[in-house]
Design a protein around this motif. Structure first.
Motif, short mmCIF file in Angstrom:
data_model
loop_
_atom_site.label_atom_id
_atom_site.label_comp_id
_atom_site.label_asym_id
_atom_site.label_seq_id
_atom_site.Cartn_x
_atom_site.Cartn_y
_atom_site.Cartn_z
N TYR A 6 0.83 -1.22 0.00
CA TYR A 6 0.00 0.00 0.00
C TYR A 6 0.86 1.26 0.00
O TYR A 6 0.45 2.29 -0.54
CB TYR A 6 -0.95 -0.02 1.20
N ARG A 7 2.08 1.16 0.57
CA ARG A 7 3.00 2.30 0.50
C ARG A 7 3.43 2.52 -0.95
O ARG A 7 3.50 3.67 -1.42
CB ARG A 7 4.21 2.02 1.38
N LEU A 10 0.54 4.22 -2.73
CA LEU A 10 0.44 5.64 -2.37
C LEU A 10 1.48 6.46 -3.13
O LEU A 10 1.21 7.60 -3.54
CB LEU A 10 0.64 5.82 -0.87
N GLU A 11 2.65 5.91 -3.32
CA GLU A 11 3.72 6.64 -3.99
C GLU A 11 3.73 6.42 -5.50
O GLU A 11 4.43 7.14 -6.22
CB GLU A 11 5.07 6.19 -3.40
N HIS A 36 -7.68 -4.20 4.53
CA HIS A 36 -8.05 -2.94 3.88
C HIS A 36 -9.26 -3.15 2.97
O HIS A 36 -9.35 -4.16 2.26
CB HIS A 36 -6.88 -2.40 3.05
N ILE A 43 -6.37 2.90 -4.65
CA ILE A 43 -5.51 4.00 -4.17
C ILE A 43 -4.76 4.65 -5.32
O ILE A 43 -4.69 5.88 -5.44
CB ILE A 43 -4.53 3.45 -3.11
N LEU A 47 -5.20 8.56 -6.78
CA LEU A 47 -4.08 9.51 -6.71
C LEU A 47 -3.49 9.83 -8.07
O LEU A 47 -2.58 10.65 -8.18
CB LEU A 47 -2.99 8.93 -5.80
N HIS A 49 -1.83 7.78 -10.29
CA HIS A 49 -0.58 7.11 -10.67
C HIS A 49 -0.87 6.20 -11.86
O HIS A 49 -1.12 5.00 -11.71
CB HIS A 49 -0.03 6.31 -9.49
#
Length: 456
Positions: A6-7, A10-11, A36, A43, A47, A49
């Protein structure tokens, strides 16, 4: 490892994703059964990506149809944020997601419309136009949602695609409000101008309360209405020039909304003022006639406390003497003592005119939204009743005051007044029947429309 996945989402870190897959080939599978509610694809799509989204779709395309805790697909999130490239990728993988409704009953196309993401909206309409025709639990289409959220640009895109479909443009929700009704009620002048000049929207259609879009616009208008309408007309022309590529899809024959609105509002203003003046005048006349009826009152100049006279009942010239006498005191009406039937009839019609006049005045100054065509029409009918009552009061007064030797002249006047009263009665009855017929037609139309309504 789940936290690292998940990190990476996010990135938008694709190398990290590949490293995790090298360490555990089932890492994406495990995300579906983890703690989750959002998947890594949710995600990344939210965002923006795009590279990360493309990689996940190539590795595990079924994630494109997964729902989060809000029943949203990744397509919902990408559409809400306006990421057109990600939307295209998700549609290529899972086109069916375009028809999925989230917790709030909105599909991705409707989400893009209410968020004003025009580019995404165009992509979604081209891929799955049927999503635009889906209605929610309140019977609202995407056009209703655009108006409620004041997204004119989104509405223009949809009209450009479906402008020739009258049923889509005039579709009504559970309260029988079309998109034009909602725009008028909210005072969205530019939206009203666009719908009436670029589509064949039915501006005479009525909602469940019996109001047309014009009625609702008149209610929502403020003191700056004229400037707003003029500005919106100018902006609408500029929009049509800059959107010439879509103009060919619009029907010809623009509706002059500004002229129609000014005429309607001017008529309501004149009628309101006229009713107030006439009601005040008739109330004053009825009040004066009640305190000082024809013939005046008995004057006790001799100092006696009372006067006894034969009691007769007289109605329109026909005297019917009674066997008893009545006692008349100073200040009693002469008409009431000598011809009680005439006096009673006079009193009834004078009271009707007085109370009806006061009712009109109270309604006009009450602060209620009375400046509507329907209410003004009702007050006009009441005013007809007032005028008719005053005419009958006049006829009775003339009958009492006219000597018997001139009875023929009185008869001519009486018949003329009675004929006019009959005409007024006919008008009142005709308008009441007309209102009933209009109400029945509205009910029948509402029932028929609901039977034809489609639901998805």
């Amino acid at each position: 490892m789940e936290r690292r996945l998940y990190r990476a989402a996010l990135e938008g870190n694709v190398p990290s994703l590949l490293q995790l897959l090298w360490e555990d080939e089932l890492v994406l599978e495990r995300s579906l059964v983890g703690s989750h509610s959002d998947t890594p694809l949710h995600i990344a799509a939210m965002l923006g990506h795009s590279e990360f989204v493309s990689k996940i779709l190539s590795l595990k395309p079924e994630l494109a149809c997964e729902l989060d805790s809000q029943r949203s697909t990744p397509l919902h999130l990408a559409a809400a944020k306006g990421y057109a490239d990600i939307v295209k990728g998700l549609l290529n993988t899972c086109k069916e997601a375009c028809l999925v409704s989230d917790k709030y009953g909105r599909n991705p196309l409707q989400v893009a419309a209410v968020k004003g993401k025009v580019e995404v909206l165009e992509v979604l309409v081209q891929v799955e136009a049927e999503a635009a025709r889906i209605v929610n639990k309140s019977g609202e289409t995407v056009l209703h949602m655009c108006v409620k959220n004041n997204k004119l640009e989104s509405l223009k895109v949809l009209v450009g695609m479906f402008g020739g479909e009258d049923e889509f443009i005039d579709w009504k929700d559970k309260d029988e409000n079309s998109a034009l009704h909602l725009a008028a009620a909210d005072g969205q002048f530019e939206t009203v101008d666009f719908l009436t000049t670029h589509t064949r929207a039915d501006n005479h259609s009525r909602n469940l309360e019996g109001f047309t879009a014009l009625d609702l616009l008149a209610q929502s208008t403020t003191g700056t209405k004229e400037k707003a309408i003029a500005d919106n007309q100018t902006m609408s022309k500029q929009t049509r020039v800059s959107s010439s590529s879509r103009a060919s899809k619009f029907p010809s024959g623009a509706y002059n909304w500004k002229k129609h609105f000014k005429r309607q509002n001017s008529w309501l203003e004149r009628m309101w003022n006229s009713l107030m003046v006439v009601a005040t005048l008739t109330a004053s006349m009825a009040f004066q006639a009640g305190l000082n009826p024809p013939g005046g009152v008995w004057q006790d100049k001799a100092g006696d406390n009372s006067t006894s006279v034969p009691y007769t009942v007289s109605i329109f010239g026909h005297d019917m003497p009674e066997n008893s006498n009545i006692t008349l005191r100073a200040g009693n009406t002469v008409m009431g003592g000598s011809s009680y039937g005439v006096y009673f009839t006079f009193l009834v019609f004078n009271t009707i005119g007085f109370i009806a006049s006061l009712s009109i005045i109270i309604l006009l100054i009450s602060g209620l939204p009375m400046r509507r065509r329907l209410f003004i029409s009702v007050l006009t009918v009441i005013m007809w009743i007032v005028v008719t009552s005053m005419a009958l009061t006049y006829a009775i007064s003339i009958e009492f005051l006219t000597p018997l030797e001139q009875y023929l002249s009185f008869k001519v006047i009486s018949f003329g007044i009675l004929a006019w009263t009959g005409l007024m009665t006919l008008l009142v009855v005709s308008h009441i029947i007309r209102l009933i017929v209009k109400a029945l037609r509205a009910c029948i139309k509402a029932v028929t429309h609901r039977r034809k309504r489609f639901t998805v």
